[in-house]
Design a protein around this motif. Structure first.
Motif: not given
Length: 238
Positions: A43-65
């Motif tokens: 929706k274009g909303v910006k949220t500040d915080g902390f990101i772990h760009p390499n969490p590993g394992g399976r994601g919440p949605i199949k075939d998506e990063g």
């Protein structure tokens, strides 16, 4: 007897030093995986915080990063898939959601994050595992060489050796693939054959850099060095 005692103390001292080094290394690695940044949702909303760009394992949605995010350093983290986001910034590197062009897949993903390596009118994007259907891949954000703020509110680029792609684990030895285009929908492969012409156009605002490209000082294999050089020259004018 005294000699053996001294040897024992020396051994204990070495062991303690080794344990201390391991603790420091572990603490540093844990701190580095969480980088200050923000995401912009669909929706274009910006949220500040902390990101772990390499969490590993399976994601919440199949075939998506996906990435892992937390609002504050001590808050509970949660996952965000490419379906949730337009882009994100981790440290000094920026990533946008993209669909694999043509009939390609990126490590079995239809949608994934690509790094904005050069944020000019014609952009350069980087991803790992392009054109491949196997393996899975990770995002590892290295110290960046980026400067300034671009379209996505990010540094202009950098991080030599950054691995691109959301989660999934597996091998990350696949070489980076580069694309060019005015946006992700128009991405085309950057190749050895078109490298000189495309990069000369991308970096046309800096004749000094273009001259180096035309003189074959840089190639696809040294593109990250070229990008660092381009922004170094660009910064010298500011």
């Amino acid at each position: 007897m005294i000699t053996n005692y001294k040897k024992h103390l020396k051994y204990l001292g070495s062991a303690a030093l080794m344990v201390l080094c391991m603790l420091v290394t572990s603490s540093t690695a844990n701190a580095q995986k969480w980088l200050p940044g923000y995401f912009i949702d669909v929706k274009g909303v910006k949220t500040d915080g902390f990101i772990h760009p390499n969490p590993g394992g399976r994601g919440p949605i199949k075939d998506e990063g996906f990435i892992e995010f937390k609002d504050e350093e001590k808050s509970t983290p949660y996952y965000l898939s490419t379906s949730d986001l337009q882009s994100f910034v981790a440290g000094k590197d920026s990533f946008v959601v993209a669909h694999a062009p043509g009939n390609e897949t990126w490590a079995k993903k239809e949608f994934d994050f690509v790094r904005v390596a050069v944020n000019e009118e014609i952009k350069i994007y980087a991803t790992r595992g392009a054109g491949s259907g196997g393996g899975g891949k990770k995002v590892q954000v290295s110290p960046s060489m980026g400067i300034g703020t671009g379209t996505y509110g990010t540094s202009y680029g950098g991080g030599v050796g950054i691995n691109i792609g959301g989660g999934g684990g597996g091998s990350n030895n696949t070489k980076l693939s580069y694309y060019y285009g005015s946006n992700t929908a128009k991405m085309q492969h950057l190749t050895h054959e078109n490298f000189t012409d495309i990069m000369s156009e991308v970096m046309a605002d800096e004749p000094e850099v273009v001259e180096q490209i035309r003189n074959d000082r840089y190639s696809l294999g040294s593109i990250e060095k070229l990008i660092a050089y381009f922004y170094k020259v660009k910064a010298s004018h500011q």
